[in-house]
Design a protein around this motif. Structure first.
Motif, short mmCIF file in Angstrom:
data_model
loop_
_atom_site.label_atom_id
_atom_site.label_comp_id
_atom_site.label_asym_id
_atom_site.label_seq_id
_atom_site.Cartn_x
_atom_site.Cartn_y
_atom_site.Cartn_z
N LYS A 66 0.85 -1.19 0.00
CA LYS A 66 0.00 0.00 0.00
C LYS A 66 0.89 1.24 0.00
O LYS A 66 1.84 1.35 0.78
CB LYS A 66 -0.91 0.00 1.22
N VAL A 67 0.63 2.16 -0.90
CA VAL A 67 1.35 3.43 -0.97
C VAL A 67 0.37 4.53 -0.62
O VAL A 67 -0.68 4.67 -1.27
CB VAL A 67 1.94 3.66 -2.37
N GLU A 77 7.62 10.17 -9.07
CA GLU A 77 6.38 9.44 -9.22
C GLU A 77 6.56 8.03 -8.66
O GLU A 77 7.60 7.40 -8.87
CB GLU A 77 5.94 9.34 -10.69
N ILE A 78 5.56 7.56 -7.91
CA ILE A 78 5.58 6.21 -7.35
C ILE A 78 4.32 5.50 -7.82
O ILE A 78 3.22 5.98 -7.62
CB ILE A 78 5.65 6.23 -5.81
#
Length: 299
Positions: free
Chosen positions: A189-190, A253-254
């Motif tokens: 989970k980010v 960016e992830i």
């Protein structure tokens, strides 16, 4: 948490076999809500099954202390014995099992998401809690496994005389059933959130101030004094002030991406069968009888 089972046997190979998904719920309302959503999603009623556990207000439910009844209720499901143990214990404790059969690749994710959204529990974690409370994970001795039933049937047949002096021995062969199930191996989970950091900058500012001075003088009048003319003199004050602006820029960016890979796992197991050896000494001479005459066959 949903479990996935794909049933194949050693006697044939099936390509792209449909899967069966199972989910366990703590109460009937959640289980029935999941079934309703699955029907609305296009799953046929014939592919949906609800197995209720112990309910105190039902007179036809097995007593909660009886594991045998719940084990028997799962006999026609293709479950590994260890999963059947946990499911039957969950039913005994009042849970509800929902199974969805004939799930193809196109509807797999939809079915799994519906079961998870409606509150299916992680039965592996729940089983760990039961074991910590003293549950040993074994069903009643009267609920036998497949191999146990084979041995019991063999012993009964040996004791049974089917007619006159005839005795029979059943010839039994086991078939290996190999399936697969989907196991939750964890999640990633980010989460993005905002953090404020104080920033200190030094800036030099200039102020222009106007002051009025009155001086006493005593000198002769000159032309430069422009006497008796209307004149106005003025001056403006100026002050510099700080101007602050902020510019937001994307610096990184992830993303999360799921990848799929297939692997082949070799299953090494043993299956049993009955060997029958027939020794017939009828009508043999004395010299032959010391060696006997035997033949063996395998079913």
């Amino acid at each position: 948490m949903t479990q996935t089972y794909s049933d194949t046997t050693s006697s044939y190979v099936s390509g792209n076999a449909a899967s069966t998904l199972t989910a366990f719920f703590d109460n009937r309302s959640e289980a029935e809500a999941a079934i309703t959503r699955l029907r609305d999603a296009g799953i046929a009623q014939a592919n949906l099954r609800l197995v209720p556990g112990y309910e105190a207000d039902r007179t036809d439910a097995p007593p909660p202390e009886s594991r045998t009844g719940f084990w028997a209720a799962l006999e026609d499901f293709f479950f590994p014995d260890e999963d059947r143990e946990v499911y039957s214990e969950g039913l005994r404790r009042g849970g509800f099992l929902v199974t969805v059969s004939g799930v193809d690749d196109g509807s797999y994710e939809t079915v799994r998401d519906i079961l998870d959204d409606e509150g299916s529990i992680n039965l592996d974690e729940r089983a760990d809690t039961w074991r910590a409370e003293g549950w040993n994970g074994s069903h009643s001795s009267s609920a036998t496994t497949g191999s146990d039933r084979i041995d019991i049937a063999t012993q009964a047949a040996l004791r049974n005389q089917t007619g006159g002096n005839e005795e029979t021995i059943p010839v039994v062969e086991e078939n290996l059933r190999v399936g697969k199930r989907d196991v939750n191996a964890g999640s990633v989970k980010v989460r993005a959130y905002t953090v404020e950091n104080p920033v200190n900058e030094s800036l030099t500012l200039r102020d222009e101030n106007v002051t009025i001075e009155r001086r006493n003088v005593d000198r002769p009048l000159t032309d430069a004094d422009r006497a008796f003319e209307e004149r106005t003199i003025s001056a403006e004050e100026h002050h510099e002030e700080a101007v602050v602006s902020k510019e937001a820029r994307v610096v990184e960016e992830i993303g999360i991406k799921k990848t799929e890979a297939e692997r082949t796992e070799e299953i090494n197991e043993t299956v049993r069968h009955t060997e029958v050896e027939i020794e017939d000494k009828r009508g043999l001479s004395q010299g032959q009888s010391q060696f006997g005459q035997s033949q063996s066959q395998r079913s």
